[in-house]
Design an enzyme around this catalytic site. Structure first.
Site, PDB file in Angstrom:
ATOM      1  CE  LYS A 139     -34.767  -5.966 -40.550  1.00  0.00           C
ATOM      2  NZ  LYS A 139     -33.908  -5.641 -41.643  1.00  0.00           N
ATOM      3  CG  ASP A 158     -33.161 -10.131 -43.717  1.00  0.00           C
ATOM      4  OD1 ASP A 158     -33.708 -11.258 -44.144  1.00  0.00           O
ATOM      5  OD2 ASP A 158     -31.900 -10.209 -43.551  1.00  0.00           O
TER       6      ASP A 158
END
Length: 231
Positions: A139, A158
């Site tokens: 991420k 997220d």
């Protein structure tokens, strides 16, 4: 008098053809683009290094709190070399408000040391090199590559993206890795970077976790509202 039963929430038509999924995704992408034509990363930064640090610090913490803390950190340690030469206790004191401050201080210091020793203080521009850095996962690497370098290495997942892409019917998973895989399959590659920024903004403005404003949402006609209560 029998109590009127509410209609069940919609379920995802995840067995639709890939072409149909892509058509649906394009409609959502266009709708989000109209709402947020110029999305930007919410983390304040002046360099790829600062973005990398801020993204590591944002784990299990709000962007607002990170942005309130990093000016002090970056003023004292504006480069990888300076952060690499820092003292653990000094960094811990600055990042203390962000939670998990010992681990975060350790991660950003070790990351900075690796950058200084192996990359002359510069942030590498490949996914493989970034995820090998201390404290950096996929991420974080996607955030840095997309925002700092314009490289669409993947889709950032997220909490907003995880929740809202399920509502959109793009995925049925709660696992970020699987969600990213599903999004990569249906989204045009040119949208990988901005899609997440727009979904995050949408999640803060309208598709709010505890009280989604569906009746006020311009995407209502094209959003399947998977898992939400009927209007």
């Amino acid at each position: 008098m029998a109590k009127k039963q509410s209609k069940p929430a919609k379920t995802s038509n995840y067995d639709a053809s890939l072409d149909d999924k892509k058509k649906h995704a394009r409609k959502i992408v266009r709708g989000l683009a109209r709402l947020f034509p110029d999305p930007e990363c919410a983390l304040t930064h002046d360099s790829p290094f600062q973005l990398l640090v801020a993204t590591i610090l944002s784990a299990q913490c709000t962007d607002e709190r990170v942005n309130a803390t990093t000016p002090t950190l970056f003023k004292k340690y504006p480069t990888a070399e300076k952060l690499a030469a820092s003292k653990q206790a000094d960094v811990e004191k600055i990042v203390h408000p962000l939670g998990f401050f010992r681990a975060k201080a350790t991660n950003i210091r070790k990351m900075a040391q690796t950058l200084s020793e192996q990359y002359a203080g510069e942030v590498p521009q490949t996914l493989k090199e970034l995820v090998a850095l201390p404290g950096v996962g996929r991420k974080t690497a996607n955030v840095v590559l997309g925002t700092a370098f314009g490289i669409p290495s993947g889709v950032v997942v997220d909490t907003h993206v995880k929740r809202i892409t399920n509502i959109f019917g793009f995925t049925t998973s709660k696992n970020p890795d699987i969600i990213e895989r599903d999004l990569i399959e249906v989204l045009p590659k040119k949208e990988w970077i901005t899609f997440s920024h727009r979904v995050i903004l949408h999640g803060r403005a309208t598709c709010i976790a505890r009280r989604p404003q569906c009746t006020e949402c311009s995407l209502l006609k094209i959003c399947p509202r998977i898992g939400l209560k009927p209007l």
